[in-house]
Write an enzyme that holds these catalytic residues in place. Sequence first.
Site, PDB file in Angstrom:
ATOM      1  N   HIS A 120      29.458  46.025  60.771  1.00 23.94           N
ATOM      2  CA  HIS A 120      30.390  46.868  60.013  1.00 23.94           C
ATOM      3  C   HIS A 120      30.003  46.935  58.538  1.00 23.94           C
ATOM      4  CE1 HIS A 120      33.611  46.051  63.342  1.00 23.94           C
ATOM      5  NE2 HIS A 120      32.666  46.864  63.733  1.00 23.94           N
ATOM      6  N   CYS A 148      27.371  61.844  47.196  1.00 22.16           N
ATOM      7  CA  CYS A 148      25.930  62.147  47.121  1.00 22.16           C
ATOM      8  C   CYS A 148      25.091  61.012  47.696  1.00 22.16           C
ATOM      9  CB  CYS A 148      25.510  62.438  45.688  1.00 22.16           C
ATOM     10  SG  CYS A 148      25.469  60.990  44.616  1.00 22.16           S
ATOM     11  N   GLY A 208      35.713  33.817  67.202  1.00 17.49           N
ATOM     12  CA  GLY A 208      36.604  34.344  66.173  1.00 17.49           C
ATOM     13  C   GLY A 208      36.753  35.845  66.130  1.00 17.49           C
ATOM     14  N   GLN A 255      30.899  41.079  62.679  1.00 16.41           N
ATOM     15  CA  GLN A 255      31.787  42.164  62.222  1.00 16.41           C
ATOM     16  C   GLN A 255      32.251  41.882  60.814  1.00 16.41           C
ATOM     17  OE1 GLN A 255      34.664  43.326  65.661  1.00 16.41           O
ATOM     18  NE2 GLN A 255      34.107  41.206  65.957  1.00 16.41           N
ATOM     19  N   ASN A 256      31.943  40.674  60.327  1.00 16.54           N
ATOM     20  CA  ASN A 256      32.474  40.273  59.023  1.00 16.54           C
ATOM     21  C   ASN A 256      31.714  40.931  57.888  1.00 16.54           C
ATOM     22  OD1 ASN A 256      34.223  38.759  60.462  1.00 16.54           O
ATOM     23  ND2 ASN A 256      33.244  36.793  60.054  1.00 16.54           N
ATOM     24  N   ILE A 257      32.441  41.085  56.806  1.00 11.37           N
ATOM     25  CA  ILE A 257      31.878  41.741  55.626  1.00 11.37           C
ATOM     26  C   ILE A 257      31.774  40.755  54.477  1.00 11.37           C
ATOM     27  CG2 ILE A 257      32.627  44.070  56.247  1.00 11.37           C
ATOM     28  CD1 ILE A 257      35.180  43.593  54.655  1.00 11.37           C
ATOM     29  N   ASP A 258      32.092  39.483  54.765  1.00 17.47           N
ATOM     30  CA  ASP A 258      32.137  38.476  53.688  1.00 17.47           C
ATOM     31  C   ASP A 258      30.766  37.899  53.345  1.00 17.47           C
ATOM     32  OD1 ASP A 258      31.632  36.536  55.736  1.00 17.47           O
ATOM     33  OD2 ASP A 258      33.773  36.356  56.121  1.00 17.47           O
ATOM     34  N   PRO A 315      41.658  35.568  55.151  1.00 18.52           N
ATOM     35  CA  PRO A 315      42.517  35.907  56.291  1.00 18.52           C
ATOM     36  C   PRO A 315      41.837  36.873  57.260  1.00 18.52           C
ATOM     37  CG  PRO A 315      43.371  36.887  54.239  1.00 18.52           C
ATOM     38  CD  PRO A 315      42.185  36.056  53.872  1.00 18.52           C
ATOM     39  N   ASP A 316      42.135  36.733  58.545  1.00 18.91           N
ATOM     40  CA  ASP A 316      41.612  37.725  59.500  1.00 18.91           C
ATOM     41  C   ASP A 316      42.540  38.941  59.464  1.00 18.91           C
ATOM     42  OD1 ASP A 316      43.827  36.999  60.970  1.00 18.91           O
ATOM     43  OD2 ASP A 316      42.724  36.036  62.597  1.00 18.91           O
ATOM     44  N   PHE A 317      42.316  39.899  60.359  1.00 22.42           N
ATOM     45  CA  PHE A 317      43.162  41.087  60.355  1.00 22.42           C
ATOM     46  C   PHE A 317      44.461  40.863  61.115  1.00 22.42           C
ATOM     47  CE2 PHE A 317      40.016  44.880  59.812  1.00 22.42           C
ATOM     48  CZ  PHE A 317      39.957  44.589  58.473  1.00 22.42           C
ATOM     49  N   ARG A 318      44.309  40.264  62.292  1.00 20.53           N
ATOM     50  CA  ARG A 318      45.412  40.399  63.236  1.00 20.53           C
ATOM     51  C   ARG A 318      46.221  39.149  63.522  1.00 20.53           C
ATOM     52  NH1 ARG A 318      41.353  43.591  64.414  1.00 20.53           N
ATOM     53  NH2 ARG A 318      41.783  45.840  64.357  1.00 20.53           N
ATOM     54  N   CYS A 377      27.951  61.962  39.808  1.00 17.69           N
ATOM     55  CA  CYS A 377      28.300  63.254  40.422  1.00 17.69           C
ATOM     56  C   CYS A 377      29.809  63.435  40.547  1.00 17.69           C
ATOM     57  CB  CYS A 377      27.646  63.379  41.801  1.00 17.69           C
ATOM     58  SG  CYS A 377      28.543  62.539  43.121  1.00 17.69           S
TER      59      CYS A 377
HETATM   60  P1  CNA Z   1      40.636  40.153  64.135  1.00 17.47           P
HETATM   61  O1  CNA Z   1      40.984  41.350  64.916  1.00 17.47           O
HETATM   62  O2  CNA Z   1      41.505  39.779  62.979  1.00 17.47           O
HETATM   63  O3  CNA Z   1      40.644  38.925  65.169  1.00 17.47           O
HETATM   64  C1  CNA Z   1      40.390  37.604  64.766  1.00 17.47           C
HETATM   65  C2  CNA Z   1      40.357  36.737  66.012  1.00 17.47           C
HETATM   66  O4  CNA Z   1      39.954  35.441  65.629  1.00 17.47           O
HETATM   67  C3  CNA Z   1      41.698  36.617  66.720  1.00 17.47           C
HETATM   68  O5  CNA Z   1      41.492  36.690  68.102  1.00 17.47           O
HETATM   69  C4  CNA Z   1      42.174  35.230  66.314  1.00 17.47           C
HETATM   70  O6  CNA Z   1      42.955  34.613  67.297  1.00 17.47           O
HETATM   71  C5  CNA Z   1      40.876  34.494  66.161  1.00 17.47           C
HETATM   72  N1  CNA Z   1      40.892  33.386  65.211  1.00 17.47           N
HETATM   73  C6  CNA Z   1      41.495  33.318  64.002  1.00 17.47           C
HETATM   74  N2  CNA Z   1      41.222  32.142  63.399  1.00 17.47           N
HETATM   75  C7  CNA Z   1      40.422  31.456  64.273  1.00 17.47           C
HETATM   76  C8  CNA Z   1      39.805  30.180  64.235  1.00 17.47           C
HETATM   77  N3  CNA Z   1      39.939  29.358  63.191  1.00 17.47           N
HETATM   78  N4  CNA Z   1      39.060  29.800  65.293  1.00 17.47           N
HETATM   79  C9  CNA Z   1      38.915  30.607  66.367  1.00 17.47           C
HETATM   80  N5  CNA Z   1      39.480  31.809  66.451  1.00 17.47           N
HETATM   81  C10 CNA Z   1      40.208  32.240  65.411  1.00 17.47           C
HETATM   82  O7  CNA Z   1      39.139  40.198  63.615  1.00 17.47           O
HETATM   83  P2  CNA Z   1      37.853  40.881  64.279  1.00 17.47           P
HETATM   84  O8  CNA Z   1      36.695  40.409  63.493  1.00 17.47           O
HETATM   85  O9  CNA Z   1      37.841  40.761  65.748  1.00 17.47           O
HETATM   86  O10 CNA Z   1      38.155  42.410  63.947  1.00 17.47           O
HETATM   87  C11 CNA Z   1      37.201  43.217  63.526  1.00 17.47           C
HETATM   88  C12 CNA Z   1      37.360  43.616  62.055  1.00 17.47           C
HETATM   89  C13 CNA Z   1      37.930  42.549  61.170  1.00 17.47           C
HETATM   90  C14 CNA Z   1      36.020  43.843  61.476  1.00 17.47           C
HETATM   91  O11 CNA Z   1      35.875  45.187  61.181  1.00 17.47           O
HETATM   92  C15 CNA Z   1      35.907  43.010  60.196  1.00 17.47           C
HETATM   93  O12 CNA Z   1      35.249  43.705  59.199  1.00 17.47           O
HETATM   94  C16 CNA Z   1      37.287  42.736  59.820  1.00 17.47           C
HETATM   95  N6  CNA Z   1      37.565  41.571  58.937  1.00 17.47           N
HETATM   96  C17 CNA Z   1      36.570  40.835  58.408  1.00 17.47           C
HETATM   97  C18 CNA Z   1      36.875  39.750  57.596  1.00 17.47           C
HETATM   98  C19 CNA Z   1      35.747  38.938  57.022  1.00 17.47           C
HETATM   99  O13 CNA Z   1      34.718  39.492  56.664  1.00 17.47           O
HETATM  100  N7  CNA Z   1      35.915  37.619  56.934  1.00 17.47           N
HETATM  101  C20 CNA Z   1      38.195  39.417  57.329  1.00 17.47           C
HETATM  102  C21 CNA Z   1      39.205  40.204  57.903  1.00 17.47           C
HETATM  103  C22 CNA Z   1      38.880  41.279  58.694  1.00 17.47           C
END
Ligand code: CNA
Length: 277
Positions: free
Chosen positions: A138, A149, A208, A118-121, A45-48, A172
């Site tokens: 990130h 430490c 994304g 920005q992803n950590i996966d 899942p994404d964040f928002r 530590c």
């Molecule tokens: P966000 O803020 O959750 O935004 C995601 C964006 O992607 C939104 O604009 C969505 O509309 C869009 N979106 C979602 N699904 C799709 C799709 N299938 N195709 C196209 N667009 C899509 O995430 P950001 O990365 O902008 O925010 C930054 C944070 C989220 C970073 O610090 C990450 O570490 C963090 N994060 C990472 C993961 C991961 O590693 N997969 C997961 C969740 C959050």
Amino acid sequence: FDPSIPPAKLSRRDLRAVAELIKSGACKNVVFMVGAGISTAAGIPDFRSPETGLYSNLARLELPRPEAVFDISYFREDPRAFYALAQELWPGKFKPTMTHVFMRMFADRGLLLRCFTQNIDTLELAAGIPRDKIVFAHGSFAGQHCIDCMEEFDRKTLEEHVRSGTPAFCACGGLVKPDITFFGEALPPEFHGSLHLLEEADLAIVMGSSLSVYPFAALPQRIEEGVPRLLMNMEKVGEIGSRRDDVAWIGECDDGVRELAEQLGWWEEMEGIWKGL
Ligand code: CNA
């Protein structure tokens, strides 16, 4: 910006025109800037995104606010929520998407200047993009340290702790956390050390990301004027669309990537790579 002004480098403001530009051989230093939306199709899942986003699923962790799961001072107070989340996101459970494979195609052809993620996966690595072509803006799950430490911690031991949901402690006494950048922490040196590359890009592709986390969100603005910028996202974000050679394509990035890849004649090769991952 007056949209009646025609683009300069592109023949039109659409995906087909971007594919034509790549095919012409004009793009040799391509920069990607990506976020959680490129991994949602992998099941992360994404964040928002409303309802399916990580923040809306965090209710059961009883956090004071969703962002606290990535807040370093909250982590010191109570690391359990982060460990529960790490359990879900631990690498190895998920397979890269076609969007990840698409970025690898540029690397395979020597056309990838950098993938800023920005992803950590770490799905970029799993897709076969070389480590030195990726900027983990990130941080990532690829390393782990004590937060006091800064001593490196054993990977396997942390993995066991994450699996059982019990926080790991350093010799530590400090808490151990994967090298993911939390709110309140400095971004990794590789982020700042790679910013100059944005000025060398001859094509920028943003996918994304809600472009809401700074300083990452400001990266597209650092692309030189006159260099085409493509956004492939579920919603319009940032200021892409404000320059002559900007293309804002709204939809699922895997669909946009497929359209581009088909135009480029890359799709079959990509399917073969994906099957082999
Ligand atoms: P966000 O803020 O959750 O935004 C995601 C964006 O992607 C939104 O604009 C969505 O509309 C869009 N979106 C979602 N699904 C799709 C799709 N299938 N195709 C196209 N667009 C899509 O995430 P950001 O990365 O902008 O925010 C930054 C944070 C989220 C970073 O610090 C990450 O570490 C963090 N994060 C990472 C993961 C991961 O590693 N997969 C997961 C969740 C959050």
